[in-house]
Design a protein around this motif. Structure first.
Motif, PDB file in Angstrom:
ATOM      1  N   ILE A  18       0.850  -1.188   0.000  1.00 14.62           N
ATOM      2  CA  ILE A  18       0.000   0.000   0.000  1.00 14.62           C
ATOM      3  C   ILE A  18       0.888   1.240   0.000  1.00 14.62           C
ATOM      4  O   ILE A  18       1.676   1.430   0.920  1.00 14.62           O
ATOM      5  N   PRO A  19       0.759   2.095  -1.016  1.00 13.09           N
ATOM      6  CA  PRO A  19       1.585   3.301  -1.052  1.00 13.09           C
ATOM      7  C   PRO A  19       1.111   4.331  -0.023  1.00 13.09           C
ATOM      8  O   PRO A  19      -0.080   4.431   0.265  1.00 13.09           O
ATOM      9  N   ASN A  20       2.050   5.068   0.531  1.00 12.92           N
ATOM     10  CA  ASN A  20       1.755   6.189   1.436  1.00 12.92           C
ATOM     11  C   ASN A  20       0.947   5.781   2.668  1.00 12.92           C
ATOM     12  O   ASN A  20       0.037   6.502   3.083  1.00 12.92           O
ATOM     13  N   VAL A  21       1.277   4.649   3.263  1.00 10.19           N
ATOM     14  CA  VAL A  21       0.542   4.165   4.440  1.00 10.19           C
ATOM     15  C   VAL A  21       0.555   5.201   5.561  1.00 10.19           C
ATOM     16  O   VAL A  21      -0.461   5.464   6.187  1.00 10.19           O
ATOM     17  N   ALA A  22       1.696   5.797   5.819  1.00  5.41           N
ATOM     18  CA  ALA A  22       1.839   6.715   6.954  1.00  5.41           C
ATOM     19  C   ALA A  22       0.976   7.966   6.812  1.00  5.41           C
ATOM     20  O   ALA A  22       0.526   8.529   7.816  1.00  5.41           O
ATOM     21  N   SER A  23       0.716   8.408   5.592  1.00  4.77           N
ATOM     22  CA  SER A  23      -0.044   9.638   5.408  1.00  4.77           C
ATOM     23  C   SER A  23      -1.496   9.402   4.988  1.00  4.77           C
ATOM     24  O   SER A  23      -2.255  10.354   4.821  1.00  4.77           O
ATOM     25  N   MET A  24      -1.891   8.145   4.845  1.00  3.80           N
ATOM     26  CA  MET A  24      -3.249   7.844   4.391  1.00  3.80           C
ATOM     27  C   MET A  24      -4.239   7.975   5.553  1.00  3.80           C
ATOM     28  O   MET A  24      -3.956   7.524   6.657  1.00  3.80           O
ATOM     29  N   PRO A  25      -5.395   8.604   5.336  1.00  2.37           N
ATOM     30  CA  PRO A  25      -6.413   8.664   6.386  1.00  2.37           C
ATOM     31  C   PRO A  25      -6.815   7.245   6.818  1.00  2.37           C
ATOM     32  O   PRO A  25      -6.856   6.319   6.006  1.00  2.37           O
TER      33      PRO A  25
ATOM     34  N   ALA B  40      -9.583   5.679   7.686  1.00  2.00           N
ATOM     35  CA  ALA B  40     -10.713   5.013   7.024  1.00  2.00           C
ATOM     36  C   ALA B  40     -10.317   4.519   5.634  1.00  2.00           C
ATOM     37  O   ALA B  40     -10.687   3.407   5.228  1.00  2.00           O
ATOM     38  N   GLN B  41      -9.548   5.314   4.923  1.00  2.13           N
ATOM     39  CA  GLN B  41      -9.092   4.910   3.584  1.00  2.13           C
ATOM     40  C   GLN B  41      -8.109   3.749   3.689  1.00  2.13           C
ATOM     41  O   GLN B  41      -8.171   2.802   2.900  1.00  2.13           O
ATOM     42  N   LEU B  42      -7.205   3.801   4.671  1.00  3.86           N
ATOM     43  CA  LEU B  42      -6.244   2.716   4.887  1.00  3.86           C
ATOM     44  C   LEU B  42      -6.960   1.414   5.215  1.00  3.86           C
ATOM     45  O   LEU B  42      -6.633   0.359   4.685  1.00  3.86           O
ATOM     46  N   ARG B  43      -7.968   1.490   6.076  1.00  2.21           N
ATOM     47  CA  ARG B  43      -8.740   0.305   6.454  1.00  2.21           C
ATOM     48  C   ARG B  43      -9.381  -0.341   5.234  1.00  2.21           C
ATOM     49  O   ARG B  43      -9.278  -1.552   5.022  1.00  2.21           O
ATOM     50  N   ASP B  44     -10.009   0.465   4.387  1.00  2.00           N
ATOM     51  CA  ASP B  44     -10.664  -0.060   3.191  1.00  2.00           C
ATOM     52  C   ASP B  44      -9.651  -0.640   2.207  1.00  2.00           C
ATOM     53  O   ASP B  44      -9.867  -1.714   1.635  1.00  2.00           O
ATOM     54  N   HIS B  45      -8.540   0.070   2.031  1.00  2.00           N
ATOM     55  CA  HIS B  45      -7.479  -0.382   1.124  1.00  2.00           C
ATOM     56  C   HIS B  45      -6.894  -1.713   1.627  1.00  2.00           C
ATOM     57  O   HIS B  45      -6.703  -2.660   0.858  1.00  2.00           O
ATOM     58  N   PHE B  46      -6.637  -1.788   2.923  1.00  2.00           N
ATOM     59  CA  PHE B  46      -6.075  -2.991   3.541  1.00  2.00           C
ATOM     60  C   PHE B  46      -7.018  -4.183   3.366  1.00  2.00           C
ATOM     61  O   PHE B  46      -6.603  -5.267   2.953  1.00  2.00           O
ATOM     62  N   ARG B  47      -8.292  -3.983   3.675  1.00  2.00           N
ATOM     63  CA  ARG B  47      -9.286  -5.059   3.527  1.00  2.00           C
ATOM     64  C   ARG B  47      -9.359  -5.542   2.079  1.00  2.00           C
ATOM     65  O   ARG B  47      -9.327  -6.747   1.809  1.00  2.00           O
ATOM     66  N   ASP B  48      -9.435  -4.600   1.148  1.00  2.00           N
ATOM     67  CA  ASP B  48      -9.530  -4.966  -0.265  1.00  2.00           C
ATOM     68  C   ASP B  48      -8.292  -5.743  -0.720  1.00  2.00           C
ATOM     69  O   ASP B  48      -8.406  -6.732  -1.447  1.00  2.00           O
ATOM     70  N   ASP B  49      -7.110  -5.297  -0.283  1.00  2.00           N
ATOM     71  CA  ASP B  49      -5.877  -5.987  -0.680  1.00  2.00           C
ATOM     72  C   ASP B  49      -5.755  -7.363  -0.031  1.00  2.00           C
ATOM     73  O   ASP B  49      -5.243  -8.300  -0.646  1.00  2.00           O
TER      74      ASP B  49
END
Length: 76
Positions: A14-21, A23-32
């Motif tokens: 996941i690119p830019n994990v440290a700066s990602m909001p 809620a967006q990180l959670r959704d991105h993580f689940r999808d991946d």
């Protein structure tokens, strides 16, 4: 241990994990997680570890024993 490696593998993709909001990180993580095809770990070989309705990656049917022999892990 395999669970932690799966988490690290997904987070590293996941690119830019440290700066990602969050809620967006959670959704991105689940999808991946749900896109992983398979994982060959220390105690289990897992085909399609997660899906939209299956969130238990490792079941007892997938586990196996290993031992350290000649500098590498070998299934027992």
């Amino acid at each position: 241990i395999d669970g932690m490696y799966i988490i690290a593998k997904v987070l590293n993709g996941i690119p830019n994990v440290a700066s990602m909001p969050l809620a967006q990180l959670r959704d991105h993580f689940r999808d991946d997680l749900e896109k992983l095809d398979e994982y060959d770990g220390l105690v289990a070989h897992i085909k399609k570890p997660f899906t939209s309705d299956q969130h238990e990656a490792i079941t007892y049917q997938q586990l196996f024993m290993t031992s350290w022999q000649d500098g590498k892990l070998v299934r027992v």
